[in-house]
Scaffold this motif. Structure first.
Motif, PDB file in Angstrom:
ATOM      1  N   THR A  37     -49.932  30.242 -35.704  1.00 13.37           N
ATOM      2  CA  THR A  37     -49.032  30.802 -34.687  1.00 13.37           C
ATOM      3  C   THR A  37     -49.694  31.036 -33.345  1.00 13.37           C
ATOM      4  O   THR A  37     -49.030  31.063 -32.327  1.00 13.37           O
ATOM      5  N   GLY A  38     -51.019  31.213 -33.306  1.00 14.05           N
ATOM      6  CA  GLY A  38     -51.678  31.451 -32.025  1.00 14.05           C
ATOM      7  C   GLY A  38     -51.134  32.705 -31.358  1.00 14.05           C
ATOM      8  O   GLY A  38     -51.053  33.770 -31.970  1.00 14.05           O
TER       9      GLY A  38
ATOM     10  N   GLY B 288     -53.400  39.343 -33.475  1.00 18.02           N
ATOM     11  CA  GLY B 288     -53.274  40.527 -32.634  1.00 18.02           C
ATOM     12  C   GLY B 288     -52.474  40.245 -31.373  1.00 18.02           C
ATOM     13  O   GLY B 288     -51.606  41.036 -30.974  1.00 18.02           O
ATOM     14  N   PHE B 289     -52.763  39.118 -30.727  1.00 25.96           N
ATOM     15  CA  PHE B 289     -51.980  38.737 -29.545  1.00 25.96           C
ATOM     16  C   PHE B 289     -50.524  38.462 -29.918  1.00 25.96           C
ATOM     17  O   PHE B 289     -49.598  38.841 -29.194  1.00 25.96           O
ATOM     18  N   ALA B 290     -50.314  37.786 -31.052  1.00 29.23           N
ATOM     19  CA  ALA B 290     -48.949  37.487 -31.468  1.00 29.23           C
ATOM     20  C   ALA B 290     -48.165  38.768 -31.725  1.00 29.23           C
ATOM     21  O   ALA B 290     -46.980  38.865 -31.377  1.00 29.23           O
ATOM     22  N   ALA B 291     -48.825  39.764 -32.324  1.00 27.75           N
ATOM     23  CA  ALA B 291     -48.146  41.036 -32.586  1.00 27.75           C
ATOM     24  C   ALA B 291     -47.779  41.737 -31.280  1.00 27.75           C
ATOM     25  O   ALA B 291     -46.673  42.293 -31.150  1.00 27.75           O
ATOM     26  N   PHE B 292     -48.695  41.718 -30.320  1.00 28.16           N
ATOM     27  CA  PHE B 292     -48.387  42.342 -29.037  1.00 28.16           C
ATOM     28  C   PHE B 292     -47.252  41.608 -28.335  1.00 28.16           C
ATOM     29  O   PHE B 292     -46.329  42.230 -27.782  1.00 28.16           O
ATOM     30  N   ASN B 293     -47.287  40.282 -28.350  1.00 30.41           N
ATOM     31  CA  ASN B 293     -46.227  39.516 -27.691  1.00 30.41           C
ATOM     32  C   ASN B 293     -44.877  39.737 -28.368  1.00 30.41           C
ATOM     33  O   ASN B 293     -43.837  39.780 -27.701  1.00 30.41           O
ATOM     34  N   ALA B 294     -44.884  39.883 -29.694  1.00 25.29           N
ATOM     35  CA  ALA B 294     -43.627  40.166 -30.395  1.00 25.29           C
ATOM     36  C   ALA B 294     -43.062  41.512 -29.946  1.00 25.29           C
ATOM     37  O   ALA B 294     -41.852  41.660 -29.770  1.00 25.29           O
ATOM     38  N   ALA B 295     -43.944  42.498 -29.762  1.00 24.85           N
ATOM     39  CA  ALA B 295     -43.490  43.805 -29.283  1.00 24.85           C
ATOM     40  C   ALA B 295     -43.024  43.726 -27.837  1.00 24.85           C
ATOM     41  O   ALA B 295     -41.974  44.275 -27.475  1.00 24.85           O
ATOM     42  N   LEU B 296     -43.801  43.037 -26.999  1.00 19.63           N
ATOM     43  CA  LEU B 296     -43.458  42.941 -25.587  1.00 19.63           C
ATOM     44  C   LEU B 296     -42.140  42.222 -25.375  1.00 19.63           C
ATOM     45  O   LEU B 296     -41.350  42.581 -24.495  1.00 19.63           O
ATOM     46  N   ASP B 297     -41.892  41.208 -26.196  1.00 17.75           N
ATOM     47  CA  ASP B 297     -40.678  40.412 -26.040  1.00 17.75           C
ATOM     48  C   ASP B 297     -39.594  40.812 -27.028  1.00 17.75           C
ATOM     49  O   ASP B 297     -38.627  40.072 -27.242  1.00 17.75           O
ATOM     50  N   ASP B 298     -39.763  41.987 -27.639  1.00 17.32           N
ATOM     51  CA  ASP B 298     -38.705  42.635 -28.405  1.00 17.32           C
ATOM     52  C   ASP B 298     -38.266  41.824 -29.605  1.00 17.32           C
ATOM     53  O   ASP B 298     -37.062  41.677 -29.860  1.00 17.32           O
TER      54      ASP B 298
ATOM     55  N   ILE C  90     -45.866  31.963 -29.641  1.00 16.07           N
ATOM     56  CA  ILE C  90     -44.747  31.426 -28.881  1.00 16.07           C
ATOM     57  C   ILE C  90     -43.730  30.706 -29.766  1.00 16.07           C
ATOM     58  O   ILE C  90     -42.518  30.844 -29.586  1.00 16.07           O
ATOM     59  N   GLN C  91     -44.200  29.925 -30.763  1.00 13.88           N
ATOM     60  CA  GLN C  91     -43.245  29.224 -31.629  1.00 13.88           C
ATOM     61  C   GLN C  91     -42.467  30.208 -32.485  1.00 13.88           C
ATOM     62  O   GLN C  91     -41.272  30.017 -32.738  1.00 13.88           O
ATOM     63  N   ALA C  92     -43.137  31.262 -32.943  1.00 18.27           N
ATOM     64  CA  ALA C  92     -42.446  32.270 -33.753  1.00 18.27           C
ATOM     65  C   ALA C  92     -41.359  32.967 -32.951  1.00 18.27           C
ATOM     66  O   ALA C  92     -40.272  33.261 -33.472  1.00 18.27           O
ATOM     67  N   LEU C  93     -41.627  33.248 -31.679  1.00 16.44           N
ATOM     68  CA  LEU C  93     -40.622  33.892 -30.836  1.00 16.44           C
ATOM     69  C   LEU C  93     -39.381  33.016 -30.692  1.00 16.44           C
ATOM     70  O   LEU C  93     -38.243  33.491 -30.790  1.00 16.44           O
ATOM     71  N   HIS C  94     -39.601  31.725 -30.453  1.00 13.13           N
ATOM     72  CA  HIS C  94     -38.452  30.818 -30.357  1.00 13.13           C
ATOM     73  C   HIS C  94     -37.704  30.735 -31.691  1.00 13.13           C
ATOM     74  O   HIS C  94     -36.475  30.767 -31.724  1.00 13.13           O
ATOM     75  N   ALA C  95     -38.463  30.619 -32.781  1.00 13.44           N
ATOM     76  CA  ALA C  95     -37.828  30.475 -34.089  1.00 13.44           C
ATOM     77  C   ALA C  95     -36.995  31.701 -34.439  1.00 13.44           C
ATOM     78  O   ALA C  95     -35.941  31.589 -35.088  1.00 13.44           O
ATOM     79  N   ALA C  96     -37.427  32.873 -34.000  1.00 16.22           N
ATOM     80  CA  ALA C  96     -36.714  34.102 -34.326  1.00 16.22           C
ATOM     81  C   ALA C  96     -35.309  34.131 -33.745  1.00 16.22           C
ATOM     82  O   ALA C  96     -34.469  34.920 -34.181  1.00 16.22           O
TER      83      ALA C  96
END
Length: 557
Positions: free
Chosen positions: A200-201, A227-237, A204-210
């Motif tokens: 997942t890096g 860790g970055f993916a978790a923060f981005n998931a929180a930041l982008d709700d 970004i792909q997980a956010l789109h898939a969601a």
């Protein structure tokens, strides 16, 4: 804000950069992170720190240069604009330059410098208005459109070479690079149940898939990436039902798991698997056989040659639900005496899946080595000895396997339903421009393949077809000749294919409006041309199948 080459002031010196800082939000409880991320999200939007906002403040020349990793025009455009929130945030997070504390306090009205520090985004040298603040991570706006509509997000990742001025750390976490953007554009966005984002890096792909799934699992071997993916998931709700135009929310929660390749999801099944895997073909030792070259977690899978991609193609079926689709990017070697499609085709055969491979780019070994040595931050100008050593190691590694070129492309796989045998095996090269996003076109082509597979020629002759609205016809005449010498049917959407058509095929396509069946059209054209209808059907029906498969013609209602 003073120019980058201004004399040193008497203010406290900014702290030295750390190679691999903690990821944003590390150490915060989930509820605390969610609240802080929501505040930051509102501040970034209020500051105009969006893709359009940054391009507007930079101007077209500086914006284009920044996309080429050239910072000088951007620094000139942003110089002296400490009162512009967009300019302050672009200077800090995109260029990696210091900004005065007071400027950042104003730009992030509610989060402020202290809030940004608690989130792990910046480090500050002091508490005075003029004291410098420096970014610890890259934070940038992201805009796209997918099946749920347009999105405005922000993505955090590690600072790149442009900001740090040095080669990347081995555990560097990449943002939305070119390959990530390509995968996001080509992914089929049909609503599904479970999605796996393998590797997942930054997420970004997980956010789109969601936005088109009920649940999403993202895996990565890198704890820092998670860790970055978790923060981005929180930041982008992530998990929000707010998917209105321009909103940040994604509709499904994202579960993150650590582990290599398919290990974290062994025994599970997914309706869609997306992966931008660590596909870069990297020599495992120097040219003298001693001393491994730098390996980067985001791109190097730690295996010889293209084994990472081969193993994923042949193994991903184990986690695909019946009818499930896997889409991934990859490199594959062109070895002397073996056509690339024969070699990659053997992977498809071993997978037991429907398979469609589109090769988008081919590089010779030297071009490939140069691309990826530079990608890691090593340049011949700055580190000539390291550059030469790495270059020689790459060429030696390729020579050991008789590699003549390296292909890059898109792999789409599908698990047949109810234990059926695969019916799709397609390998093609298409290096020309395509119409993005491509995902809807690929989905339509898969559906067309299934429609055709269920119909013999008699059933096809009884079908009513309509020409797609993006199809145009081009006719080429020899001067003075009444009839065209060449007729091309050209597709404006999807892969932008061009098909050379006979006069009879062009006539059939031109008359396909969903009213008459294919058989009726063939009969009328045969009478017009004064040829046997069966003979003309034998010529046209295979071509019609190809046009349906590729989206030139579509079944009527």
């Amino acid at each position: 804000m003073p120019p980058a080459d201004a004399p040193a002031s008497t203010a406290p010196a900014a702290p030295e950069r750390v190679v691999s800082p903690a990821t944003p939000g590390a150490g915060l409880a989930p509820a605390e992170l969610a609240a802080a991320a929501a505040t930051l999200r509102a501040d970034l939007a209020a500051a105009g720190f969006t893709v359009d906002g940054v391009e507007q403040v930079l101007g077209p020349v500086a914006s284009a240069a920044l996309h080429r990793e050239q910072a000088v025009p951007a620094r000139r455009a942003l110089r002296g604009r400490a009162d512009d929130p967009t300019a302050v945030l672009a200077t800090l997070f995109l260029l990696g330059d210091d900004v005065p504390r007071a400027a950042l306090e104003s730009a992030l009205g509610r989060t402020g410098v202290d809030g940004a520090r608690r989130l792990g985004l910046v480090e500050a040298a002091g508490a005075q208005d003029d004291d410098p603040v420096r970014a610890v991570v890259d934070l940038r706006p992201y805009a796209a459109s997918d099946a749920a509509g347009p999105v405005t997000w922000w993505l955090s990742s590690d600072l790149g070479e442009l900001a740090t001025g040095r080669r990347l750390a081995p555990d560097h976490v990449l943002g939305a690079g070119g390959a990530s953007l390509t995968l996001a554009q080509v992914t089929v966005r049909t609503p599904v149940g479970r999605v796996l984002d393998l590797g997942t890096g930054c997420g970004i792909q997980a956010l789109h898939a969601a936005r088109h799934a009920r649940s999403v699992v993202g895996t990565d071997i890198s704890r820092r990436a998670l860790g970055f993916a978790a923060f981005n998931a929180a930041l982008d709700d992530a998990g929000s039902d707010d998917v209105a135009a321009g909103a940040a929310g994604t509709g499904a929660p994202i579960e993150l798991r650590e582990g290599s390749m398919l290990d974290p999801v062994a025994g599970e099944r997914f309706d869609l698997v997306v992966s931008n895997p660590p596909f870069v073909i990297t020599p495992r030792a120097g040219a003298d056989g001693a001393g491994a070259l730098p390996a980067y977690e985001y791109r190097d899978g730690g295996r010889a040659g293209d084994d990472v991609v081969r193993d994923l193609v042949t193994g991903v079926g184990a986690v695909l639900a019946p009818g499930g689709v896997a889409q991934l990017l990859g490199n594959w070697e062109h070895r002397r005496g073996v056509p690339w499609d024969e070699r990659v085709g053997a992977w498809l055969d071993e997978s037991g899946l429907d398979g469609w491979v589109v090769q988008r780019e081919v590089q010779d070994p030297a071009e490939y080595a140069e691309t990826w040595i530079r990608d890691g931050g090593t340049t011949p100008e700055r580190e000539p000895a390291a550059w030469a050593t790495a270059y020689d190691a790459w060429l030696e590694d390729f020579a050991a396997r008789d590699v003549e070129a390296v292909g890059f492309g898109i792999v789409t796989l599908r698990r047949p339903v109810d234990g059926a045998r695969p019916t799709l095996r397609r390998l093609e090269e298409h290096t020309g421009p395509v119409r993005q996003p491509l995902g809807a076109h690929l989905a339509a082509s898969l559906a067309a393949h299934d429609w055709l597979a269920a119909r013999d020629d008699a059933a096809l002759a009884g079908a009513r077809l309509a020409v797609a609205p993006d199809v145009t016809e081009e006719r080429f005449h020899t001067p003075g000749a009444p009839d065209p010498t060449v007729v091309l049917l050209r597709q404006g959407d999807g892969l932008g294919r061009a098909v050379r058509a006979s006069t009879g095929l062009a006539a059939l396509v031109g008359a396909s409006d969903g009213e008459l069946t294919v058989g009726q059209l063939v009969g009328a054209i045969a009478a017009l041309f004064e040829v046997p209808a069966d003979d003309l059907a034998g010529e046209l029906l295979p071509a019609v199948r190809g046009l349906v498969r590729d989206g030139f013609l579509a079944p009527g209602a």
